[in-house]
Write a protein that holds these residues in place. Structure first.
Motif: not given
Length: 71
Positions: A14-39
């Motif tokens: 509430e009140p947003k849709w959240i998109c978490e994009y994970f990328r893993k390279t070797g042993d390293e994990i990185e994340v990017c969060k995006l927010f949407f007002d709609f589904e």
């Protein structure tokens, strides 16, 4: 050569849709969060990534995940 994998997690917080994009390279994990007002549907996310992928900001994840992330 490093193995690279990526995972996408979408959920509503509430009140947003959240998109978490994970990328893993070797042993390293990185994340990017995006927010949407709609589904977002698959085509919305695909278009967003095509247009904005080079501008995404990734942060190192605080999680130590040994296995693949399941969606």
């Amino acid at each position: 050569m490093n193995n690279v994998s990526a995972n996408l997690k979408i959920y509503f917080e509430e009140p947003k849709w959240i998109c978490e994009y994970f990328r893993k390279t070797g042993d390293e994990i990185e994340v990017c969060k995006l927010f949407f007002d709609f589904e977002p549907v698959s085509s919305d996310i695909y278009k967003y990534f095509l247009k904005n992928f080079n501008n995404l900001t990734f942060q190192k994840s605080r999680f130590n995940i040994e296995k693949s992330i399941l969606i």
